[in-house]
Design an enzyme around this catalytic site. Structure first.
Site, PDB file in Angstrom:
ATOM      1  N   ARG A   1      -9.871  67.206  51.932  1.00 45.83           N
ATOM      2  CA  ARG A   1     -10.698  65.880  52.039  1.00 45.83           C
ATOM      3  C   ARG A   1     -10.695  65.428  53.378  1.00 45.83           C
ATOM      4  O   ARG A   1      -9.687  65.211  54.237  1.00 45.83           O
ATOM      5  CB  ARG A   1     -10.273  64.911  50.996  1.00 45.83           C
ATOM      6  CG  ARG A   1     -10.209  65.371  49.620  1.00 45.83           C
ATOM      7  CD  ARG A   1      -9.882  64.175  48.998  1.00 45.83           C
ATOM      8  NE  ARG A   1      -9.631  64.364  47.483  1.00 45.83           N
ATOM      9  CZ  ARG A   1      -8.479  64.180  46.927  1.00 45.83           C
ATOM     10  NH1 ARG A   1      -7.489  63.628  47.269  1.00 45.83           N
ATOM     11  NH2 ARG A   1      -8.368  64.646  45.387  1.00 45.83           N
TER      12      ARG A   1
ATOM     13  N   ASN B   1      -0.042  65.345  31.221  1.00 46.01           N
ATOM     14  CA  ASN B   1      -0.952  65.365  32.293  1.00 46.01           C
ATOM     15  C   ASN B   1      -2.161  66.457  32.267  1.00 46.01           C
ATOM     16  O   ASN B   1      -1.736  67.609  32.577  1.00 46.01           O
ATOM     17  CB  ASN B   1       0.111  65.437  33.729  1.00 46.01           C
ATOM     18  CG  ASN B   1      -1.201  65.515  34.930  1.00 46.01           C
ATOM     19  OD1 ASN B   1      -2.207  65.196  34.641  1.00 46.01           O
ATOM     20  ND2 ASN B   1      -0.348  65.267  36.125  1.00 46.01           N
TER      21      ASN B   1
ATOM     22  N   ARG C   1      -1.130  60.652  31.536  1.00 46.04           N
ATOM     23  CA  ARG C   1      -1.698  60.315  32.879  1.00 46.04           C
ATOM     24  C   ARG C   1      -3.154  60.263  32.834  1.00 46.04           C
ATOM     25  O   ARG C   1      -3.820  61.168  32.253  1.00 46.04           O
ATOM     26  CB  ARG C   1      -1.228  61.462  33.917  1.00 46.04           C
ATOM     27  CG  ARG C   1      -1.609  60.938  35.153  1.00 46.04           C
ATOM     28  CD  ARG C   1      -1.300  62.181  36.080  1.00 46.04           C
ATOM     29  NE  ARG C   1      -1.973  61.661  37.414  1.00 46.04           N
ATOM     30  CZ  ARG C   1      -2.761  62.500  38.193  1.00 46.04           C
ATOM     31  NH1 ARG C   1      -2.866  63.494  37.907  1.00 46.04           N
ATOM     32  NH2 ARG C   1      -3.164  61.947  39.646  1.00 46.04           N
TER      33      ARG C   1
ATOM     34  N   GLU D   1       6.577  61.083  39.224  1.00 46.15           N
ATOM     35  CA  GLU D   1       5.343  60.264  38.506  1.00 46.15           C
ATOM     36  C   GLU D   1       5.531  60.344  37.090  1.00 46.15           C
ATOM     37  O   GLU D   1       5.326  59.365  36.317  1.00 46.15           O
ATOM     38  CB  GLU D   1       3.890  60.999  38.959  1.00 46.15           C
ATOM     39  CG  GLU D   1       3.753  60.579  40.276  1.00 46.15           C
ATOM     40  CD  GLU D   1       2.573  61.398  40.922  1.00 46.15           C
ATOM     41  OE1 GLU D   1       1.405  60.697  40.711  1.00 46.15           O
ATOM     42  OE2 GLU D   1       2.674  62.318  41.499  1.00 46.15           O
TER      43      GLU D   1
ATOM     44  N   HIS E   1      -2.864  57.693  43.207  1.00 47.59           N
ATOM     45  CA  HIS E   1      -1.472  57.869  43.374  1.00 47.59           C
ATOM     46  C   HIS E   1      -0.530  56.785  43.142  1.00 47.59           C
ATOM     47  O   HIS E   1       0.739  56.638  43.635  1.00 47.59           O
ATOM     48  CB  HIS E   1      -1.051  58.025  44.822  1.00 47.59           C
ATOM     49  CG  HIS E   1      -1.526  59.539  45.331  1.00 47.59           C
ATOM     50  ND1 HIS E   1      -2.023  59.523  46.615  1.00 47.59           N
ATOM     51  CD2 HIS E   1      -1.965  60.668  44.629  1.00 47.59           C
ATOM     52  CE1 HIS E   1      -2.393  60.737  46.770  1.00 47.59           C
ATOM     53  NE2 HIS E   1      -2.421  61.472  45.640  1.00 47.59           N
TER      54      HIS E   1
END
Ligand code: AMP
Length: 398
Positions: free
Chosen positions: A241, A7, A90, A386, A180
């Site tokens: 955010r 990643n 990823r 993940e 996600h």
């Protein structure tokens, strides 16, 4: 079979080496400060931890360092690179160019660069540096790209389109993509197994609540809607955010604050959310601690977050025509009983009956049922993984 999961970000590179026979993590670590003074790798393996300090000017050197650590006398877990069957990378955004996990070829890299960099300018170029670094160091080892967006590719058109001119969607690919995806996929599959029903008979809402948060509707094992959009800015308010906001309000704000449009979008991504509302922190642990001491704006940020998540749970139950389970995952979803309780309060009309004691129980790292036995709709806490999804997808492809 051993799969290396990578990643890569712009200045960091996280990895895990996973043994697919047991699905256990053999080694993991993170190269930090790539291209910056003071770079180092913190590596774990054999139950030990070791710091490798070394200048890391680019992602190729970062991968070299990782491979050395994997073969190190103390924290190493393999004798040679030959023991690694493949690498899973990823990747954040696929646009409409990659619907599923894809093997890296020169053509694939060209498409990624030409078509997807503008969709995720912070993430995809950095991830491709990780891929190219691996290719230089590992030669023709098979590499797979696992996209955050793939799981959402099953959304129907009426869910992913924005109400803009159709030709602009066709010309520019402006639509909801969602993010996600590997997490929503993992926890929804685990939930289906837990429920013991046929996948096609299930209706699940998955809440990935972390620094970035998104909620998905998973019907019959397939994603039918999700809250993040063209970028991860959309949906519920998050750490920094804003989540959904009227675009005209953004234009008005930009004028008042003297910001260009891209500066305004940067403000919405980095200075808003619960951080902006509370004026204290983007971290829920800080918000809860301050709210407990009476800070009203921290409490307001927590209330807004729980309300917005609840609103999507209700919307998605309506979209699917029912609800078998609500799943909580990621940093907040796995660790914060007060947020889970606030999201689920008032959802009795959807068949939700929370078990207060179970909800407040310890995070065991295993699946936990936090609704009562009688609850028609199950509420589950499922730790996300993940990296394991990336490893499984890579193994399946190679
Ligand atoms: P993530 O992006 O999944 O790492 O989640 C980060 C968020 O999870 C932050 O807001 C943290 O405050 C929250 N979080 C992580 N661990 C805990 C914990 N043990 N208790 C409460 N919140 C936590």
């Amino acid at each position: 079979m051993k799969i290396l999961v990578v990643n890569a970000g712009s200045s960091s590179l996280k990895y895990q080496l996973i043994d697919m026979d047991t699905e256990g993590v053999l080694a993991k670590g993170n190269v930090e400060r790539i291209g910056i003074d003071g770079s180092f790798l913190k590596a774990k393996g054999n139950g030990k931890e070791k710091i490798f300090e070394k200048p890391v000017p680019d992602h190729t050197v970062a991968i070299e360092l990782v491979l050395n650590a994997l073969q190190d006398e103390e924290v190493g877990v393999i004798k040679s690179m030959d023991e690694i069957t493949a690498v899973g990378h990823r990747m954040v955004a696929s646009g409409e160019y990659f619907k599923e996990t894809t093997l890296v070829t020169p053509e694939v890299l060209t498409t990624l660069k030409e078509k997807t960099f503008e969709l995720a300018p912070l993430h995809n170029p950095a991830a491709v540096k990780g891929v190219e670094g691996c290719m230089k160091v590992m030669g023709d080892k098979p590499m797979a790209l696992v996209f955050d967006t793939s799981f959402h590719q099953t959304m129907p058109k009426h869910a992913y389109l924005y109400g803009i001119q159709y030709e602009d969607y066709e010309r520019y690919g402006v639509r909801k993509y969602g993010f996600h995806g590997t997490s929503h996929k993992f926890v929804s599959e685990e939930a289906i197994k837990y429920l013991g029903k046929k996948a096609e008979d299930t209706k699940i809402v998955t809440c990935h609540l972390g620094n970035g948060s998104s909620i998905s509707a998973v019907k019959g094992g397939k994603c039918v809607d999700t809250t993040m959009g063209f970028t991860p800015l959309a949906g519920v308010l998050m750490g920094t955010r804003s989540g959904d906001i009227d675009v005209s309000a953004v234009e008005f704000l930009a004028q008042k604050k003297g910001l260009s449009f891209s500066e305004a979008v940067n403000y919405l991504n980095k200075q808003c959310g619960v951080q902006g509302i509370s004026g204290v922190s983007s971290d829920f642990r800080d918000l809860i601690a301050e709210a407990d001491k009476g800070n009203e704006r921290c409490q307001l940020a927590l209330d807004m977050f729980a309300y917005q998540v609840k609103r999507y749970v209700g919307a998605y139950a309506a979209a699917m025509g029912g609800l078998d389970a609500i799943v909580f995952t990621a940093g907040i979803g796995e660790n914060t009983p007060t947020v889970r309780a606030a999201v689920c309060s008032g959802l009795e009309f959807l068949g939700v009956e929370m078990d207060k004691k179970a909800n407040e129980g310890k995070n065991t790292g295993a699946i936990r049922e936090i609704s009562t036995k009688a609850s028609k709709t199950k509420v589950l806490v499922i730790p996300t993984n993940e990296e394991l999804v990336i490893a499984r997808e890579t193994a399946a492809l190679v």
